[in-house]
Design a protein around this motif. Structure first.
Motif, PDB file in Angstrom:
ATOM      1  N   PRO A 112     -17.134 -23.525 -18.679  1.00 19.84           N
ATOM      2  CA  PRO A 112     -17.552 -24.408 -19.908  1.00 19.84           C
ATOM      3  C   PRO A 112     -18.139 -23.632 -20.852  1.00 19.84           C
ATOM      4  N   THR A 113     -18.882 -22.380 -20.749  1.00 22.33           N
ATOM      5  CA  THR A 113     -19.406 -21.876 -21.899  1.00 22.33           C
ATOM      6  C   THR A 113     -18.543 -20.542 -22.357  1.00 22.33           C
TER       7      THR A 113
ATOM      8  N   PHE B 175     -15.892 -22.322  -7.788  1.00 22.81           N
ATOM      9  CA  PHE B 175     -16.121 -22.775  -8.919  1.00 22.81           C
ATOM     10  C   PHE B 175     -15.496 -23.948  -9.182  1.00 22.81           C
ATOM     11  N   ARG B 176     -14.374 -24.208  -9.079  1.00 19.26           N
ATOM     12  CA  ARG B 176     -13.317 -25.654  -9.462  1.00 19.26           C
ATOM     13  C   ARG B 176     -13.692 -26.718  -8.465  1.00 19.26           C
TER      14      ARG B 176
ATOM     15  N   THR C 210     -18.708 -27.449  -6.516  1.00 19.24           N
ATOM     16  CA  THR C 210     -19.806 -28.275  -7.051  1.00 19.24           C
ATOM     17  C   THR C 210     -20.510 -28.718  -5.948  1.00 19.24           C
ATOM     18  N   VAL C 211     -21.895 -28.921  -6.258  1.00 20.14           N
ATOM     19  CA  VAL C 211     -22.601 -29.744  -4.869  1.00 20.14           C
ATOM     20  C   VAL C 211     -22.245 -31.066  -4.888  1.00 20.14           C
ATOM     21  N   ASP C 212     -21.480 -31.791  -5.888  1.00 17.82           N
ATOM     22  CA  ASP C 212     -21.156 -33.075  -5.759  1.00 17.82           C
ATOM     23  C   ASP C 212     -19.899 -33.315  -5.204  1.00 17.82           C
ATOM     24  N   CYS C 213     -18.960 -32.246  -4.757  1.00 15.08           N
ATOM     25  CA  CYS C 213     -17.976 -32.265  -4.217  1.00 15.08           C
ATOM     26  C   CYS C 213     -18.033 -31.493  -2.856  1.00 15.08           C
TER      27      CYS C 213
ATOM     28  N   SER D 192     -22.190 -20.969  -8.164  1.00 11.54           N
ATOM     29  CA  SER D 192     -22.076 -22.218  -8.843  1.00 11.54           C
ATOM     30  C   SER D 192     -22.203 -23.602  -8.041  1.00 11.54           C
ATOM     31  N   GLY D 193     -22.515 -23.630  -6.805  1.00 16.93           N
ATOM     32  CA  GLY D 193     -22.808 -24.749  -6.076  1.00 16.93           C
ATOM     33  C   GLY D 193     -23.782 -24.465  -4.941  1.00 16.93           C
TER      34      GLY D 193
ATOM     35  N   ASP E 155     -20.710 -17.503 -20.194  1.00 18.28           N
ATOM     36  CA  ASP E 155     -20.951 -18.266 -18.780  1.00 18.28           C
ATOM     37  C   ASP E 155     -21.594 -16.985 -18.072  1.00 18.28           C
ATOM     38  N   PRO E 156     -22.556 -16.714 -17.305  1.00 19.88           N
ATOM     39  CA  PRO E 156     -23.035 -16.146 -16.331  1.00 19.88           C
ATOM     40  C   PRO E 156     -21.862 -15.598 -15.426  1.00 19.88           C
TER      41      PRO E 156
ATOM     42  N   PRO F 170     -28.801 -21.371  -7.209  1.00 17.59           N
ATOM     43  CA  PRO F 170     -27.620 -21.514  -8.147  1.00 17.59           C
ATOM     44  C   PRO F 170     -27.666 -20.257  -9.218  1.00 17.59           C
ATOM     45  N   PHE F 171     -26.983 -19.324  -9.240  1.00 19.93           N
ATOM     46  CA  PHE F 171     -26.594 -18.475 -10.167  1.00 19.93           C
ATOM     47  C   PHE F 171     -27.599 -17.473  -9.923  1.00 19.93           C
TER      48      PHE F 171
ATOM     49  N   LEU G 106     -11.716 -21.977 -17.048  1.00 24.21           N
ATOM     50  CA  LEU G 106     -12.579 -23.091 -16.812  1.00 24.21           C
ATOM     51  C   LEU G 106     -13.844 -23.048 -17.227  1.00 24.21           C
TER      52      LEU G 106
END
Lengths: 165, 181
Positions: free
Chosen positions: B168-169, B47-48, B51-54, B68-69, B173-174, B78-79, B166
């Protein structure tokens, strides 16, 4: 011309010749017929690929993207509020235009990552359930078609009225 | 055979010997962290950091698969399924322990002492240059989650608390349903 200026010119020239970047930009294709370069162009594409502040490139954005109505279509959402909050607690809101595009210039706000985002329009709010680690262009990750490495384009609501994750 | 030819033959043999070591002399990790207690650690890492950009990219040295990625199965989304699969956790484990095999073995053999010997720990703490910046601070719940696992005493509660903080919701959050306390 001094050696320093020559060196600077050489560095600028070399940085403008990044074949990986050039290939990625080329893969985006040309402008859509009848759409001029500007705020309404290229909805859904990774804006920061060109809006990166590099020499000769257009105005630099820190965060930019496009909001569509549903995952199944590419109907833009005009007037949606995109709320961004970064790890330091700083926040910024942007509004989408007629193409569904929104953008934040580096002069307006630059987030400290990770960042979270939610989109609101017409009484519906969709919050992204994951963190954004370092990518300010929504279209950098939200690529169509949806798959194991992408949730597909950014959308406000599901066909059943629910909100996407 | 002339001395000159012998000379070049020896040079060629020497080069080939250096470039292709026999399989039985390659490094084998002598100590490994516990795979059975890795799931809560994997959940936090994906999760931390995943993510697909990291690090949610198959191209990264530390490549992480998760809900989550980046999904491991081409048919997953995703999810969907909402929690990390066991196959993803297994791949994440291999990625983490394979980053610096010798150092990982040394840290685990020393029961987690001086975990900052691992680049992954230093980068997360911001003690070494990291494109994603400092991820957490030494001693906070996330750091304890990772280092306690390296020490063989995984603090699942630290992992769960760190992840819960962490999301966000929050509770909606699911991923909140996947947290293993």
């Amino acid at each position: 011309m001094s050696h320093a200026w020559k060196a600077c010119a050489l560095v600028a020239l070399l940085s403008a010749c990044d074949p990986v970047h050039a290939s990625a930009v080329s893969a985006l294709g040309g402008e859509a017929p009848g759409v001029r370069t500007g705020p309404l162009h290229r909805p859904g594409q990774p804006c920061l690929l060109c809006h990166d502040g590099a020499l000769g490139d257009p105005q630099a954005f820190s965060v930019a993207g496009t909001v569509f109505q549903h995952p199944e279509d590419r109907v833009p959402v005009d007037g949606a509020t995109v709320s961004l909050t970064d790890v330091s607690g700083g926040s910024y809101s942007a509004r989408t235009n007629a193409a569904g595009n929104f953008y934040v210039t580096t002069g307006q706000w630059s987030p400290r990552y990770p960042m979270i985002v939610k989109v609101s329009a017409g009484g519906t709010t969709a919050a992204m359930n994951t963190l954004i680690g370092e990518q300010g262009a929504c279209g950098g990750c939200h690529v169509d078609p949806a798959g194991s490495s992408s949730p597909g384009h950014v959308s406000l609501e599901l066909a059943d009225g629910g909100t996407p994750p | 055979m002339s001395p000159r030819r012998v000379h070049w033959l020896l040079v060629a043999l020497g080069v080939s010997a250096c470039s292709a070591p026999p399989a039985d002399s390659r490094y084998v990790q002598t100590a490994l962290p516990d795979p059975a207690s890795f799931p809560p650690v994997a959940q936090l890492l994906t999760f931390r950091c995943g993510t697909v950009d990291c690090h949610g990219s198959a191209l990264r040295n530390l490549r992480l698969y998760g809900s989550s990625g980046l999904r491991l199965s081409a048919s997953d989304r995703p999810f969907v399924p909402v929690c990390d699969t066991q196959a993803e956790i297994d791949q994440d484990y291999l990625s983490v322990v394979g980053l610096e095999p010798a150092t990982m073995s040394a840290v685990v053999a020393d029961h987690g002492a001086s975990p900052e010997r691992l680049t992954m720990v230093r980068k997360a703490r911001g003690a070494e240059s990291h494109k994603g910046g400092p991820i957490w601070a030494q001693g906070d719940a996330s750091d304890v989650c990772l280092t306690s696992w390296l020490a063989g005493q995984t603090s699942a509660s630290s992992c769960a608390n760190a992840l819960a903080a962490l999301l966000p919701t929050g509770a909606s959050d699911p991923l909140s349903q996947c947290i293993t306390p």
